[in-house]
Write an enzyme that holds these catalytic residues in place. Sequence first.
Site, PDB file in Angstrom:
ATOM      1  N   THR A 125      42.202  32.537  11.684  1.00  0.00           N
ATOM      2  CA  THR A 125      41.321  31.515  10.818  1.00  0.00           C
ATOM      3  C   THR A 125      40.747  30.467  11.878  1.00  0.00           C
ATOM      4  OG1 THR A 125      41.119  29.781   9.154  1.00  0.00           O
ATOM      5  CG2 THR A 125      43.418  30.106  10.023  1.00  0.00           C
ATOM      6  N   ASP A 126      39.313  29.885  11.601  1.00  0.00           N
ATOM      7  CA  ASP A 126      38.802  28.897  12.044  1.00  0.00           C
ATOM      8  C   ASP A 126      39.626  27.509  11.867  1.00  0.00           C
ATOM      9  OD1 ASP A 126      38.028  28.371   9.554  1.00  0.00           O
ATOM     10  OD2 ASP A 126      35.892  28.050   9.930  1.00  0.00           O
ATOM     11  N   GLU A 127      40.370  27.626  11.048  1.00  0.00           N
ATOM     12  CA  GLU A 127      41.318  26.197  10.583  1.00  0.00           C
ATOM     13  C   GLU A 127      42.162  25.819  11.654  1.00  0.00           C
ATOM     14  OE1 GLU A 127      42.633  25.416   6.751  1.00  0.00           O
ATOM     15  OE2 GLU A 127      40.956  26.393   5.714  1.00  0.00           O
ATOM     16  N   TYR A 153      49.378  25.263   6.451  1.00  0.00           N
ATOM     17  CA  TYR A 153      48.889  26.591   6.661  1.00  0.00           C
ATOM     18  C   TYR A 153      48.421  26.811   8.070  1.00  0.00           C
ATOM     19  CZ  TYR A 153      45.007  30.065   6.445  1.00  0.00           C
ATOM     20  OH  TYR A 153      44.078  30.946   6.753  1.00  0.00           O
ATOM     21  N   LYS A 157      49.214  29.570  11.155  1.00  0.00           N
ATOM     22  CA  LYS A 157      48.228  30.587  11.562  1.00  0.00           C
ATOM     23  C   LYS A 157      48.008  30.216  13.002  1.00  0.00           C
ATOM     24  CE  LYS A 157      46.103  33.007   9.661  1.00  0.00           C
ATOM     25  NZ  LYS A 157      46.598  34.722   9.368  1.00  0.00           N
TER      26      LYS A 157
END
Length: 338
Positions: A125-127, A153, A157
Amino acid sequence: MTYLITGGAGFIGGNFVHYMASKNAKIVVLDKLTYAGNLETLEPVRDKITFVKADICDRNAIDRIFEEHKPDVVVNFAAESHVDRSIDNPGVFLQTNVIGAQVLMDACRKHAPDGLGIRFHQVGTDEVYGDLPLDRPDLLFTEDTPLHTSSPYSASKAAADLLALAYHRTYKLPVTISRCSNNYGPYHFPEKLIPLMIANALSGKSLPVYGKGENVRDWLYVEDHCKAIDLILERGKIGEVYNIGGHNEMRNIDIVRLILAELGKPESLIAYVADRAGHDLRYAIDPSKIGALGWLPQTPFSVGIKKTVAWYLENRSWWERIVTGEYREYYARMYGER
Ligand code: NAD
Ligand code: DAU
């Protein structure tokens, strides 16, 4: 080629299974069927796939599945995916998102027929890059942007991505990683912004907007994400990370207003509620690396959002059945006092 698709009963995994089934790929879907997994999502392709219910953290079960199905490629979508739930209860995020990824990569090493390792794609994810300022539209996330996570979260990741890169460097496991921006489209669980706002508006409930609704996300139609992953599997360079995004930055409040307009519902349904803890301000992807492989997003937001709203109108039973039980308890806990 046999594809083992983990988390294939969830939102993006489910859409990926539909997409790969349309290409007549041999598919084994592995999913624990948590609150977010739904076999109804796989109903339209049930004759084209094999489904196995299992937990990616369960080493014995994973070994048995690899022995029986002998996958050539593993695509790992299985994860706890909701930021708000990770703030509420981080433990399961570390377990599934980190340990689960490790168990899958160990199986890719152990069961490789040639001893080199089964191809493993980690859906990231870009997060993991943290956030960007609202007043610097020139800044975008590239694959070289340092990891700087905000939520349990995104930290989980990032850990999985780093582990995948470590398995590549240390054991030569053939891994690739994709880091995508926010997806939207059919079969999206109605705890996430777009499906939650559609479901609440259709049920006459208030639409909870965090803070002032000024946070920005870079939205991509889910099918475009699926095509990007397929392309990385075919042409991506082993050991590399690919960012995926649609150059489609929007403020949350503008999305919510658009959904209300599309449904012909009044803006009086909007309720500004307490902000998310550690709320990331803005995400924006530079997708030029995957662009060089020949990928371009094909669904403009104006088209994708209409398709998505129409899907939720036509598939009320899919999301109405979900908006019960565990989800009701979660909703009351998360939004009740807000
Ligand atoms: P989702 O929550 O809709 O689906 C997750 C699926 O994984 C569910 O079917 C669930 O049952 C399954 N699962 C959870 N724990 C499991 C376990 N221990 N063993 C086996 N299966 C398990 O998630 P999503 O939105 O489809 O996201 C899929 C992946 O894409 C995730 O890795 C997420 O981090 C990543 N991602 C999501 C977005 C987005 O906008 N939704 C964007 C970029 C990346
Ligand atoms: O960027 C990719 C990520 O996008 C994925 O890795 C995650 O799995 C996915 O859930 C998504 O994370 P976000 O936190 O950006 O998505 P969410 O739909 O939860 O929230 C989008 C924005 O809307 C965010 O700024 C918070 C806000 N929001 C969300 C909810 C659920 C609200 O204002 N009200 C809400 O009720």
